[in-house]
Design an enzyme around this catalytic site. Structure first.
Site, PDB file in Angstrom:
ATOM      1  N   SER A 189       0.814  -1.214   0.000  1.00 16.29           N
ATOM      2  CA  SER A 189       0.000   0.000   0.000  1.00 16.29           C
ATOM      3  C   SER A 189       0.847   1.264   0.000  1.00 16.29           C
ATOM      4  CB  SER A 189      -0.907   0.022   1.229  1.00 16.29           C
ATOM      5  OG  SER A 189      -1.759  -1.083   1.257  1.00 16.29           O
ATOM      6  N   ASN A 396       4.571   8.211   4.969  1.00 17.00           N
ATOM      7  CA  ASN A 396       3.924   7.805   3.728  1.00 17.00           C
ATOM      8  C   ASN A 396       2.910   8.848   3.297  1.00 17.00           C
ATOM      9  OD1 ASN A 396       2.153   7.208   5.905  1.00 17.00           O
ATOM     10  ND2 ASN A 396       0.985   5.842   4.566  1.00 17.00           N
ATOM     11  N   CYS A 398      -0.255   9.038   3.892  1.00 13.94           N
ATOM     12  CA  CYS A 398      -1.282   9.392   4.870  1.00 13.94           C
ATOM     13  C   CYS A 398      -0.759   9.515   6.291  1.00 13.94           C
ATOM     14  CB  CYS A 398      -2.416   8.379   4.815  1.00 13.94           C
ATOM     15  SG  CYS A 398      -3.239   8.370   3.234  1.00 13.94           S
ATOM     16  N   GLU A 400       0.757   7.709   8.515  1.00 17.45           N
ATOM     17  CA  GLU A 400       0.711   6.712   9.585  1.00 17.45           C
ATOM     18  C   GLU A 400       1.854   5.715   9.525  1.00 17.45           C
ATOM     19  OE1 GLU A 400      -1.334   4.270   6.381  1.00 17.45           O
ATOM     20  OE2 GLU A 400      -0.962   6.355   6.879  1.00 17.45           O
ATOM     21  N   ALA A 575     -10.561   4.473   4.217  1.00 22.28           N
ATOM     22  CA  ALA A 575     -11.764   5.050   3.603  1.00 22.28           C
ATOM     23  C   ALA A 575     -12.485   4.079   2.678  1.00 22.28           C
ATOM     24  CB  ALA A 575     -11.384   6.322   2.840  1.00 22.28           C
TER      25      ALA A 575
END
Length: 758
Positions: A189, A396, A398, A400, A575
């Site tokens: 990811s 990264n 986002c 986290e 999300a």
């Protein structure tokens, strides 16, 4: 006695749904078109009751089954294996066919009828495999495809994983669902990339790596801390902004070739960099021709600034050319503070600015665009199991994932999230044993994927081979609180918050130790904090945890066997996959009790199902209450017929003190090896308020100070057929606009980890 079918028909007729379905029909219509039309019409009635969405989902599932002819899983794989456009990887075909009868018997197609309409539409549009534009896959085949791609011919583990996924106990991140068993086999990811900033040719060459990472369905984080600022002499330098435009153009181009998600990256820059002021405006209307749309700015803030002595005392803040301050790139904590203050006295500064003016500019950018993201570099480096590898300078997309990265070592993370609301029992108690067992399955399956995935570059593969980092988080924490009847920030909810994350932390570490005992620890384990008996919960001051698990015994086992994975937990936004499982995102409180689903078939709105269930059980659910909720835009706080205890449970994020959100993030922080994407909802933010909140977040030891800042518009759209009421936030919002003269919101939608990669 009246049958349930008769009752259901009466309800449909009473609410006018039957007439709505029949009025929209053509004279000649196929059975498939009739099912889809009925499903869409029923979904549009979801504000009357969430069960309409469930019924619509069942109709859509029936249509999906009709158009994917019934076959066993192994027969389905065999059929498409020989197709000229087969999506499957040969190794997946071999594994699926070798265990065919056992896998076929394990599949439970009736679980497809548990989806809501929106969840199934999202799955059909985004996740189910297509050939020549036509859906060929059923949801249960998707889950079995993921399980087979994870464990190959190990039938026992494959079926165990299938059942966990099929029952919606947890989910891998989106790239796994997209690519499992297919020819691409890209499962990661997040990529944390270090560009070559040593020369213009190196910077341009780095775009090739970025393209490869984006085309592998990843979201990217990278640091430009060592890029020289714009200057003319002695040697001309273009600075950061032209480089951002190049990256942005590549992101736009690769988005055209990505099948599922647009390309995006977060650019991390230290707050002392000479070009920090134009950088923080790169997404605002002030940027003009340098404005970027696929890149998201993030500031790395050291304690010397974050402690706010400079800001509090209205002192200056010094900006530097990174070439003149090499120690700022290789130190943290007290060493960084000493180096920074020494450089202020010994090095020619690029610029000295007012700390107050700089902070105000940061807050203005956040008010307009929802960004900048804020990262606390000293907390990150002081509480990180990769600290023995070097300084961490980037996160990264986002915010986290926090790992060491270098030119030879592009950090990679593969994610999974647990649907924590699934473990609330009917008597509103919590099943921690089931959560613990699921967390073990999530960790082991995610670890297994590391060895079966393809990686776009050699530095990515090197990182995975030597660190084996993964991240297990949660989704639907707010749903769990509502099911238990806990107000979001109540003592009971905060206790459950801690115990959920402690359970996942213990389970993932226990599973990783078990893997290490059998397969060996990850190669870079020696000299890590964990190898010295120092775990994440030891690195936080005043960490609170229960006696539910023996953490000392866990430490002893780690010292004996090591860990299979250098990182195990983080909290991502979730999300997209939360929509699949019917949960709210991550650890966020609901932003409204009205949930709008945007689908290709059209937008529709439903009221929070837990709220409707609670009101129904109390005999309070009626048309007047429903209309009042719509009129108040999803808030129930001013509706007199709703009891106060219900109002407390179903407060929205705008009605919860943001300090409580920060405190709850800090309380679960000791159980997150990496970090968490913490967003705040503030109707009318001011620089003073944001400063106060960030000082508080820093003081509690958070690594990510802020992901998105959400603000409210001055007015709401009027619900169709509902008389408008005055907006209670209007006066405060107008006052804020007049005092700050904030420009309009950025029209480009915010991107989330799930929207891009996870």
């Amino acid at each position: 006695m009246t049958s349930p079918d008769v009752v259901r028909t009466v309800v449909l007729k009473r609410d006018g749904v039957v007439s709505n379905i029949t009025s929209g029909l053509a004279l000649q219509v196929s059975s498939t078109e009739l099912q889809l039309h009925a499903a869409t019409t029923l979904a549009a009635a979801s504000t009357k009751h969430p069960d309409f969405s469930k019924l619509a989902g069942r109709l859509f599932a029936a249509s999906l089954h009709k158009n994917t002819p019934a076959r066993t899983f192994s027969a389905w794989v065999a059929m498409w294996a020989n197709h000229p456009n087969s999506p499957f990887h040969p190794s997946f075909i071999d594994s699926a066919l070798s265990a065919g009868p056992d896998l076929d018997e394990a599949i439970v197609h009736t679980r497809d009828f548990d989806f809501t309409y929106s969840s199934l539409r999202v799955m059909a549009h985004t996740y189910l495999l297509r050939v020549d534009g036509r859906i060929i896959e059923r949801p249960q085949f998707l889950y079995m495809r993921v399980a087979v791609a994870t464990y190959g011919t190990d039938t026992g583990k494959t079926i165990q994983l299938y059942n966990a996924l099929s029952r919606h106990l947890f989910t891998p991140a989106s790239p796994v669902l997209f690519n499992a068993g297919t020819r691409s086999q890209h499962y990661a990811s997040c990529f944390l990339y270090t560009p070559d900033n040593s020369s213009p040719s190196g910077q341009l060459e780095s775009t090739r790596d970025l393209d490869s990472l984006w085309l592998a369905d990843g979201g990217i984080g990278l640091s430009l801390a060592d890029v020289p600022p714009k200057k003319q002499r002695p040697s001309p330098q273009p600075g950061i902004l032209p480089l951002l435009r190049i990256y942005d153009a590549h992101a736009e181009y690769t988005s055209l070739h990505r099948q599922k998600r647009p390309s995006a990256a977060t650019i991390h820059l230290p707050i002392w960099h000479a070009e920090v002021r134009p950088f923080l405006a790169c997404r605002t209307t002030q940027a003009y021709r340098h404005r970027v749309r696929h890149l998201y700015p993030s500031l790395w803030i050291p304690d010397i600034f974050r402690s706010m002595c400079r800001l509090r005392d209205h002192q200056d803040w010094t900006l530097f050319d990174p070439a003149t301050v090499p120690l700022l790139l290789s130190t943290h904590g007290e060493q960084f503070t000493h180096a920074y203050e020494t450089y202020e006295d010994t090095v020619d500064a690029a610029e000295r600015v007012s700390a107050v003016d700089l902070w105000t500019a940061i807050c203005r950018a956040q008010q307009e665009t929802g960004t900048l993201f804020l990262m606390y570099q000293d907390s990150i480096n002081a509480k990180n199991n990769h600290s023995h590898l070097g300084i961490i300078r980037t996160s990264n997309l986002c915010t986290e994932i926090l790992q060491y990265t270098s030119r030879a070592h592009t950090a990679v993370c593969t994610l999974a999230s647990i649907a924590v609301a699934r473990f609330v029992r009917s008597d509103k108690t919590y099943d921690f044993d089931a959560l613990h067992a699921t967390a073990r399955i999530a960790l082991m399956s995610t670890d297994a994927l590391l060895d079966r995935a393809r990686y776009p570059t050699d530095p990515c593969k090197a990182s995975v081979d030597t660190t084996r980092a993964v991240a297990v988080g949660v989704q639907g924490l707010a749903d769990a609180f509502m099911q238990c009847g806990f107000p979001f920030d109540s003592p009971d909810a905060r206790r459950l918050n801690r115990e959920i994350f402690q359970t996942i932390y213990h389970a993932t570490h226990e599973a990783s130790v078990d893997l290490a005992a059998r397969l060996g620890h990850y190669p870079l384990y020696p000299d890590s904090a964990a190898s010295n008996g120092l775990l994440q919960h030891d690195m936080w001051k005043n960490a609170a945890y229960s006696s539910r698990y023996d953490l000392e015994a866990l430490r002893d086992r780690i010292l004996q066997h090591g860990l299979r994975n250098s990182m195990l937990t983080a909290q991502m936004p979730t999300a997209s996959t939360a929509k699949l499982l019917g949960n709210f995102d991550g650890t966020e409180p609901y932003t409204s009790n009205l949930i709008t689903h945007r689908l290709l078939s059209g937008d529709y709105t439903e009221i929070c199902p837990w709220l409707v269930t609670e009101l129904t059980e109390r005999g309070l659910w009626n048309e007047d209450i429903r209309t009042a909720i719509l009129t108040n835009h999803g808030s129930i706080q001013t509706i007199p017929d709703i009891p106060e205890d219900v109002k407390d449970i179903f407060r929205t994020s705008w009605e919860i003190d943001p300090r409580s959100i920060i405190e709850m993030a800090a309380e679960r922080g000791p159980f997150l090896d990496q970090s968490q994407s913490m967003s705040l909802s503030i109707a009318s933010p001011t620089p003073d308020l944001l400063s106060e909140l960030q000082i508080y977040a820093w003081s509690l030891g958070l690594k990510t100070g802020l992901y998105y800042l959400r603000t409210q518009a001055p007015t709401y759209p009027v619900p169709f057929g509902v008389t408008p009421l005055p907006n209670p936030n209007r006066a405060a919002t107008v006052a804020t606009e007049q005092s700050t003269k904030a420009p309009p919101k950025d029209p480009s939608p915010p991107v989330s980890c799930e929207a891009c990669s996870a």
